[in-house]
Design a protein around this motif. Sequence first.
Motif, short mmCIF file in Angstrom:
data_model
loop_
_atom_site.label_atom_id
_atom_site.label_comp_id
_atom_site.label_asym_id
_atom_site.label_seq_id
_atom_site.Cartn_x
_atom_site.Cartn_y
_atom_site.Cartn_z
N LEU A 70 0.71 4.00 -2.66
CA LEU A 70 0.76 5.67 -2.37
C LEU A 70 1.80 6.57 -3.24
N LYS A 71 2.96 5.96 -3.01
CA LYS A 71 4.23 6.66 -3.26
C LYS A 71 4.06 6.81 -4.82
N GLN A 72 3.41 5.77 -5.53
CA GLN A 72 3.35 5.81 -6.96
C GLN A 72 2.25 6.77 -7.62
N ASN A 73 1.17 6.86 -6.49
CA ASN A 73 -0.13 7.45 -6.82
C ASN A 73 -0.94 6.65 -7.77
N VAL A 74 -1.09 5.40 -7.40
CA VAL A 74 -1.64 4.32 -8.45
C VAL A 74 -2.37 3.37 -7.21
N HIS A 75 -3.68 3.05 -7.65
CA HIS A 75 -4.37 2.16 -6.60
C HIS A 75 -3.80 1.00 -6.56
N ARG A 121 -5.98 6.15 1.25
CA ARG A 121 -5.16 6.78 1.84
C ARG A 121 -5.46 6.59 3.54
N GLU A 161 0.83 -1.28 0.04
CA GLU A 161 -0.12 0.20 0.06
C GLU A 161 0.94 1.34 -0.19
N ASN A 162 1.90 1.36 0.75
CA ASN A 162 2.72 2.51 0.78
C ASN A 162 3.39 2.52 -0.50
N GLU A 196 -11.76 4.43 -3.66
CA GLU A 196 -11.01 5.31 -4.46
C GLU A 196 -9.95 5.91 -3.71
N ASP A 197 -10.38 6.58 -2.38
CA ASP A 197 -9.56 6.99 -1.67
C ASP A 197 -9.13 6.15 -0.59
#
Length: 807
Positions: A91-96, A459, A87-88, A456-457
């Motif tokens: 988040l870093k790649q901004n891809v689900h 985070r 998951e991290n 979708e979000d």
Amino acid sequence: MATYNHAEIEAKWSARWAETGIYETDVRTATRPFYNLLMFPYPSAEGLHIGNMFAFTGVDIFGRLKAMQGEDVFEPIGFDAFGMHSENFALKQNVHPSELVPNNIRNFRQQLKSMGGRFAWSHEVDTTHPTYYRWTQWIFVQLFKHGLAEKRLAPVTWCPSCMTVLADEQVINGECERCSTEVTHRDLEQWFFKITDFADRLLSNLDEIDWTPLIKTAQRNWIGRSEGLETAFPVENSSESITFFTTRPDTIYGVTFMVLAPEHPLVDQIATSEQREVVVQYVAEAMKKTAIDRQSMERSGVFTGAFATNPLNGDRVPIWVGDYVLSTVGTGAIMAVPAHDTRDFDFAKRFDLPIRVVVAPPDWHGAALEDAYTESGTVVNSGEFDGMENEAAAAAVIEKLEKDGAGSRQVRFRLRDWLISRQRYWGTPIPIIHCKTCGPIAVPESDLPVELPYVEDFRPTGTDQSPLASLPEFVNVDCPECGKPARRETDVCDNFLDSAWYFFRYPSTGNDEAPFEPELTKRWLPVHNYIGGKEHAVLHLLYTRFITMALHEMGFIDFEEPFRKFRAHGLLILEGAKMSKSRGNVVNPDTYIASHGADTLRTYLMFSGRYEEGGDFSDSGIEGVARFLQRVRDVCERFVAQAGDGEPMSQEAQQTMHRAIKKVGADIEELKFNTAIAALMEYSHELQKRPSLNKDEVSIFLKLLAPFAPFVTEELWEQIGQPYSIHNSAWPIADETLAKLQEVSIAVQIDGRTRDVIEIEAGSGEDAAVAAAKASKKVQRHLEDGAIVKTIYVPDRMVNFVTSGKK
């Protein structure tokens, strides 16, 4: 010299192996099952790094040896794809993660195939697939039904960066093991697995299992068994008592103060009006510190104004609150004996508290101590126990308090229950429904899996709620017991639960009706051989043992240890630092496979150092390994060119070959891959010198090399006219007579006088030489048992026993 196109050859044999299913084992009919397991990777970045390749190659070499020895080797592979690491990265790649992780798995799969692993791909598992985590949830449900899973309010460790709780085992030196952020603490309602119910068995079984000693020691220390006394001191002018546990009941007369953890529930109750303000302020400051800080910083504390009474001597004992005492250790309260405990001594010195000696140091005559005395000694200043040795006094104190009903002998463990909740998105949903009428209810097994919905979000929210709480259609359900409106649990499982049972699933991947078939489980488990990183000593490896014990306790399996044998490999580092995708210091093996080929990389990684130790990666020696494999190809090319099977082997050639067979086989068994390769390199030089090459000798050499370099040996095996496949051929057996090394005569002396001359193998180590010397009847006549005080060994020349009778 023919040009060798490694990419072309590797593609050729990869396709052939896949087409023939050479590495697929029939798990139902195998007559000599051998389960060879590696720690499956987590695809949290674009690909495997060189450290993964190092680890997996060693496991694969061992599996190839066992297959050639006639075992039905099952070497499955899969992907540990849930959890914070994946998951991290998303988040870093901004891809689900639902898009990113499958792409990563595809790349990982291709890399694993390119390395030449003998993996049983038809049994692949992916922990993020509902067909897998359905059974992860099933395990949670069974633990819940048997009282081994519960939700409770507890002080927990929180990672501000990952925005979730962490298990104790996931905190390294006060930092999150995933992102190295300094952790903090919160009180939250969390799910726990009661691993502590199995603490005794987890500890005692370590004496029986065949594991790397370093790992067993780490688990012993983590479980941390202590025997001692539990008793209580009553608080003055109160109905309350302070219960504590001590491993030093022999020092109970030396208590000069007590210390409570800042979180202890009695702190607020017993603080006097004069001290309340300073106590409240101190507690608030203490709660901002991490547990590691509280243990490592200078001792601090404040007096509560209250006193307790020591029931053994009637002493009035001041009660302090101090942050070096933790609520999660013992009872959150300690009796402080500064004369015999270093932490208490420092605290007493800082706050000018009394220090009373109750275990006398040697030659002590009443002088003040400069440091805490923590060794054994005679008990003093302790009433009826004076004059006893402190160990006997400890037992006597416990006996007296038990007789008076004021205390009891107890066993405590450092181990804490496994905190399983995570306030994240990418994980196995916890299969629990919360009903105001019925309480927490397990999701019916017929309704599993509880599928992870798309959010979708995704985070982290930074609260005690995971992103799943934002979906009313997921959260709001009817209670399966009473039918009233209820709420689904929104935390997900720690991904270490996914990996705590994956080896159970591998043989049964085709079964949709059960997590593991009883018949297949009996045939293949416990795992015969498991090799993995020593960094998982008290995380994955402890959790696998707990889950296996729990499944045994619940009646699902007939064994309670998951692995017959476990060996830890070393860590491949880069410029002194651990390779980590989060640190960005990884080396991509694809580069070397493209430039030198998989065989060269595999062999180089195993040759560059001891597998069980690891080391700092450098490619400075890879060309030497490439030249070695070229030398092997040259030898085979010369054999093909000479036509025929060659001249019969000389006695010397046979001895060389059988010594190589013995050496390489033994070294692979012991994971000494570097010395096995060194022996093969030496042997290849011998083959180069042969005026005529014998087919049997060339064939055996290729067999010995095959586990290390599967592609080139398969190609050369075909070129010298042998049938497909070298990896299905039988491992050669050494003729012990021919393999025997040259013998030398050595003198055996006692106190400098020669008592015998014996024959041993040239180059024997000291242990072997000394054992042979002691076995001599002539030596035994002159040597009394236990008389040796020193042994001198000069290799290949002499053993001299120096005895206590020497003048």
